[in-house]
Structure formats: C-alpha cells, structure tokens
Design a protein around this motif. Sequence first.
Motif, mmCIF file in Angstrom:
data_model
loop_
_atom_site.group_PDB
_atom_site.id
_atom_site.type_symbol
_atom_site.label_atom_id
_atom_site.label_comp_id
_atom_site.label_asym_id
_atom_site.label_seq_id
_atom_site.Cartn_x
_atom_site.Cartn_y
_atom_site.Cartn_z
ATOM 1 N N PRO A 53 12.130 -7.971 -6.206
ATOM 2 C CA PRO A 53 11.148 -8.191 -7.118
ATOM 3 C C PRO A 53 10.624 -7.080 -8.047
ATOM 4 N N PRO A 54 10.186 -7.706 -8.944
ATOM 5 C CA PRO A 54 9.508 -6.653 -9.982
ATOM 6 C C PRO A 54 8.059 -6.180 -9.732
ATOM 7 N N TRP A 55 7.940 -5.655 -8.722
ATOM 8 C CA TRP A 55 6.386 -5.146 -8.057
ATOM 9 C C TRP A 55 6.368 -3.804 -7.765
ATOM 10 N N THR A 56 5.415 -3.259 -7.962
ATOM 11 C CA THR A 56 5.149 -1.765 -7.665
ATOM 12 C C THR A 56 5.769 -1.180 -6.251
ATOM 13 N N PRO A 57 5.636 -1.846 -5.101
ATOM 14 C CA PRO A 57 5.882 -1.383 -3.938
ATOM 15 C C PRO A 57 7.344 -1.295 -3.620
ATOM 16 N N VAL A 74 12.213 -1.969 1.187
ATOM 17 C CA VAL A 74 11.120 -2.469 0.863
ATOM 18 C C VAL A 74 11.014 -3.636 -0.142
ATOM 19 N N PHE A 75 10.707 -4.912 0.262
ATOM 20 C CA PHE A 75 10.679 -6.044 -0.514
ATOM 21 C C PHE A 75 9.284 -6.474 -1.046
ATOM 22 N N PRO A 115 3.901 5.792 -6.001
ATOM 23 C CA PRO A 115 3.621 4.822 -5.201
ATOM 24 C C PRO A 115 4.597 4.785 -3.777
ATOM 25 N N VAL A 116 4.211 4.610 -2.681
ATOM 26 C CA VAL A 116 4.694 4.380 -1.174
ATOM 27 C C VAL A 116 5.388 5.563 -1.103
ATOM 28 N N THR A 117 4.689 6.766 -1.145
ATOM 29 C CA THR A 117 5.078 8.007 -0.571
ATOM 30 C C THR A 117 4.471 8.717 0.535
#
Length: 544
Positions: A53-57, A74-75, A115-117
Amino acid sequence: MADRPQTSMETLLVGLDAGCRSVLEPLFENGAVPNLESLFETGAAGPLESQVPPWTPSAWPSLYTGVNPGKHGVFGFLAFDGYDWDVVNASRVRERTLWELLDDRGKSSVVVNAPVTHPPREFDGGLIPGYTAPEDPDCHPDGLLDDVREELGDYRVYAPRDADGAEKVEWYERLVAMRGEAFRYLADRFDPEFGFVQFQQTDTVFHEFPGDDETVRTVYEAVDRQVGEILEQCDPDVVVVASDHGMGEYTGHEFRPNELLRDRGLVETTTEGEGMPTWSTIAANQLRDGESGKREADDDPALLERAVAGLASVGVTSQRIRAALDAVGLAEFVAERVPTDVARAGSEQVDFPASRAYMRDRIELGVRVNLEGREPDGVVPRSRYDRLCDDLVDLLSDVETPDGEPVFERVARREEVFSGPYVEEAPDVITVPREYDEFLSTRVGDGRFAPPSEPYNHKRDGIVAISGAGVDPTADLSDAHLFDVAPTVLATMGVPAADRMDGSVLPAVGAVGTESYPAFDAGGAVATDDGDVEARLADLGYLE
C-alpha cells in the motif's frame, strides 16, 4: 568565490513525504522552491511509482530497504497479534536499511526524521527517529536527543496537538526548521558519507489543511530553505530527492467493504466489543488520560453508556450520531468529551471472532480471513480457506460505484502482490482502489457508499530526482519504482546492492552489481503502546 566546504558526504537523500509533480510544478512555476527546482532541472527526474500500500509506514521502509513489504514485514500503521493491535515501529522492519548496509561497508550515516525508525538499531553514525516514534524518542547513539536540544533548543517529532489554525502552520515551519538544523548539526558532528533527511509536513498539510494552496506553499518554502542550507553546508557529491507516494484530491466515493461482507453473511457486528480504534474512542482515551480537559464531576458515564447502547440497539449508532454532529461542525467537540466506554457502547463494530472475513485496517488495503488455527477464535476451516479467498476476489472485483465505475482496479490473493518471508502477515486478499480515487472505510452501520471521509488521498506516483557528480541528467526515469531508490543510492556511493532487493539501479547512475550481505537477525518485536501516537494517527484520518 568562497571555497566549497570540505565534507565527506557522498550522497544526500532528501525525503519529501507525498511529494509529486502535481504539487511541485505550480511551486516551480512561481519560483517558490528554487533549491528543489534546481535539483530537478540539473539532474534526471521523473515519476516514482509507489507500492501497495502507498502509505508512510510501509512505503518508507520499502524505500530505504529496497524490498517489498513481504520481505520487510510492515503493511500499514498497525501490526496485529490475533485480534489485538499496536502501532508499528522499527522492530517490525525486518530487513537491513540503507545505513546498516553502508555500515557493513565501513561508511557512516546521519538519518533525521525517517519514519518507522524507533527504536533505532546500532550503526556508525547518528539517527533521530521520525513518524510513529514517541515525542521523546530513543536516538542513536544514546543521549543524542539531549545533545541536539542543548545545542539547538527545542526539538520535537510532532506539533502540539492543541495547536490550531495559524499556530499550527507556524509549528509546521518550526518542525521543518528543526529537521534541517538537527541534520546540519549531526552532519558536522559525524561527518558522514551518507545523509538522509525526511520532511513529513509535506504530507500532513494536505490532511489538516485540504485545498489550502497557500499553506502548502508555506510548508514547501520552509522545506526548500532547509534544503538550500544543507546543500550549502554539506556540499554532497550527489543528491537524490524522493517521495513515498503522491497526493491528490478524491473525486470518487467512500466504499465500506465490511457492509458488503455483512450482507453476504461473512461479517458479524456488535456494539459491545472494543473493536478497532475509532474517532470517539481515541479522543475519549485522551480525555481519560487527562490530555483533553476534565469531565464535569456530575457526569454519569454509566448512565450515558446505557443510553447510547440503547440507541444502538434500535439502529442509532455512534457513527450516525457522528455524521449528524459533523454536519454542524460539532463532531470533534463531542468526541473530546465522551468517555471511552460510552463511545464503544454506541459504536457498531465488526465482531472479529464471530466473523469469517473482514477489513480490519483500511490502510493495508485488504480483507483478512478469520482462519481456524491461525486466529485465536478462527471460524473458517483450512479446507475452506482457498475457496473463500477466491470467492472474495470474485466478489470484490465485481463491485461498482453508484456511477457504474469499478471500485477496484485490482483484487488479488496476497501471494500475487507480495513476496518474501512475511507475506503471511499481509491481508489474505489485496484490494487496490481504482486510481486510488475510491476511499476505503472499515465502518459498518451506514450503508456501502458515502462521500469520502477525507478530501485528499495518497496517489500512486510520487517523484524522484538525481543530481550531481556522475549522474546522467538526460536519463529516462519514467519507469522508476519506489524499490529502486535504495540500490540507486548505494550505486552513487560505489556500493553493490543487496541481492535480496526488489529494485534496480536507475539508469541515471552506473550500476555496480549485487552482493549477498549478512542475513538480518530480526529479533523480537517491541511494543509501541503509545496513546499519543495513536491519537495523532486518528487526527490525520489514518485510524477511523
């Protein structure tokens, strides 16, 4: 002419969340962002196709690892353990990042706001986490955030939640400046070969100020100033500008798959369960924790809960109450004053243990099967799993909008979309909205279709530009994909791509081959369990 600064920075990666041509072109034409415009004009540039999916996370980990979600795991914003959920964090990204691969080759990095770091893993260099991190995140090395704040003053991951209007825009500018100032401080301190700075407000502005071109320009001008100062101080040999997805208006409808699945006997509902987080439960949790004010002493939550539950029993659910309140601008006001148990009592929700298939999280773009032996209370026998998935593909492929347009451009089993060791953590059936112009909602109780709850949506095409030494500015980047960014960055530094990567080096840069890097030790996942992070996701419409 002054001497150019002497630094070790070989490649700078500038991340513009939701950056795309439709947003940048008017700014280029108006001369609003001269530093970004110069990078696009002097280098090779083109659209950057995002992933599903084209989302940030999920998309940013794909960009900085070069692999699809089936390989990094991560989805969406949420990770699931049975019917329980938590916001994703770095412990869920189970693949080596760019800076970890470079560390293996003896090259240091500085990473700011990716993000997500959080929590960060060890490598040679410095890292300040970005989106999905708590407000006071752990940094690498330990104590780095204190050093940054002592040197520069305030540093925040997010704007204060009570900021509004012009104050919020001022906070956007301050947050952007914090990213640039922190990056320059760390670049001076660590003198890295690789730098990565990400700007999130270029996405947030569309969620919180939809259609406000002047505020969008203000944010991008602030970003451009920071990019210019970074270029002047660090003088990287190569600059890569990339985004995780595009951004644009919705012109389609809101579609609620769980309503269709309920009509087909696959979804059961309840007004008594906790369910997924909603507009009211998030706000009420904040109220309970003392972050949104205080209830009056003479409030009787038990009485309110019984009253709302009674309304729900005759079809007046909190979703319908919210729709009426929203029409007169009172939904947010009431949400901040409704106790959690009251909100849950009145919200018609999917009864996950009792259902056969459902959409849990609209961001992950898919339907999950309540499979026996996999889910805690699975009701679908394994002997029926494949048939049910195929039936879901057929059912959802045929859905049309009230205008007679297909809702989905692709519906497929997850194995057709993802590859890797974590495919089984994806939804069982993937649903890609037509041109990302149809808004998906997990709601039940209000019919299958409605106007979109959000005016703007993530789109498939972001942007990429590569400028600097050894770059072919005439190269055709029309086929660039999100997965190509990581191997391209490595190639600009003379480092082979990992053979596990799904992308290829973009033609503007000479490829240097692939190699097998040490296997990644995923270790155990750690909990985020941060109510403030959840509330911010709800504020932006990522949690319904």
